[in-house]
Write a protein that holds these residues in place. Structure first.
Motif, short mmCIF file in Angstrom:
data_model
loop_
_atom_site.label_atom_id
_atom_site.label_comp_id
_atom_site.label_asym_id
_atom_site.label_seq_id
_atom_site.Cartn_x
_atom_site.Cartn_y
_atom_site.Cartn_z
N LYS A 62 -14.58 -2.53 23.84
CA LYS A 62 -16.11 -1.93 23.83
C LYS A 62 -15.65 -0.18 23.82
N GLN A 63 -16.77 0.34 23.04
CA GLN A 63 -16.66 1.95 23.39
C GLN A 63 -17.82 2.38 23.39
N ARG A 74 -9.54 -1.68 17.32
CA ARG A 74 -8.24 -1.18 16.97
C ARG A 74 -7.17 -0.92 18.22
N ALA A 75 -7.59 -0.81 19.07
CA ALA A 75 -6.60 -0.45 20.46
C ALA A 75 -6.17 -1.49 20.91
N GLU A 103 -13.46 0.33 27.08
CA GLU A 103 -12.88 -0.72 27.64
C GLU A 103 -12.70 -2.05 27.28
N ALA A 104 -11.60 -2.91 27.80
CA ALA A 104 -11.53 -4.21 27.25
C ALA A 104 -11.26 -4.80 28.46
N VAL A 165 -10.94 -5.73 34.20
CA VAL A 165 -11.22 -4.54 33.19
C VAL A 165 -10.54 -3.36 33.18
N VAL A 166 -9.93 -3.07 32.19
CA VAL A 166 -9.11 -1.67 31.86
C VAL A 166 -10.36 -0.78 31.23
N ARG A 167 -10.47 0.49 31.82
CA ARG A 167 -11.37 1.37 31.29
C ARG A 167 -10.68 2.72 31.11
#
Length: 196
Positions: A62-63, A74-75, A103-104, A165-167
């Motif tokens: 999400k962004q 896409r990331a 984040e994902a 979660v990586v942000r």
């Protein structure tokens, strides 16, 4: 003949004063190229270190906003092509936005994270990556310092950084463009009870 000489000399002086004949621009280009090559070598030197870690799969990206077709997923598509328009593999948030973020989630639920590697855009706007901050849950890992010629930035997290979660946060009023985000570490974190 003397008049022609003085007119020619005057033109050379005017052009020289405006930088037309300077060797400086050529010198600066050579130095920039050398700096880019040096930075690229430094970037490649860390690859063997990164190979020691597992790649932790990510999902549900999400962004904070999306500019045109630069969607968050896409990331994490496995494509590191840094060409935003032709590669179709880079995210892009809106211009003029505050609190820019991406984040994902980690598929394993929780993982011990050693590095977060960000692939930068290569077809322009390279320095937008400067100052981007990386977090695992609420733990600050580090910030990216833009270096000319570097395609991949490995942000090292503090020892024993564990999260789900990586942000990534960007600078205010600067679009966030990420061409790939990889999380490296150990995804087999023990979820044991202390009573066992």
């Amino acid at each position: 003949m003397a008049r022609f000489f003085f007119i020619t000399l005057a033109m050379i002086c005017v052009l020289g004063a405006n930088g037309f004949f300077t060797q400086k621009s050529t010198w600066e280009r050579m130095q920039a190229s050398l700096e880019a090559q040096t930075n690229r070598r430094k970037s490649e030197e860390i690859n063997p270190v990164l190979d020691m870690f597992d790649r932790i799969p990510l999902y549900d990206a999400k962004q904070s906003s999306t500019y045109k077709d630069g969607v968050a997923s896409r990331a994490i598509d496995g494509n590191r092509d840094g060409q935003y328009h032709s590669g179709l593999s880079c995210t892009h948030t809106d211009d003029n936005e505050d609190n820019v973020s991406w984040e994902a989630k980690m598929k394993s639920g929780s993982a011990q994270v050693a590095y977060v590697v960000i692939s930068n855009r290569l077809d322009g706007y390279y320095n937008r990556i400067n100052g981007v901050k990386v977090f695992v849950d609420d733990q600050f890992c580090g910030a990216v310092e833009y270096l000319m010629g570097v395609e991949n930035y490995a942000v090292k997290c503090p020892p024993n950084t564990v999260g789900s979660v990586v942000r990534i946060t960007g600078r205010n009023q600067v679009p966030l463009t990420l061409c790939e985000v990889r999380v490296l570490g150990n995804d087999s974190v023990c979820k044991c009870n202390s009573d066992e």
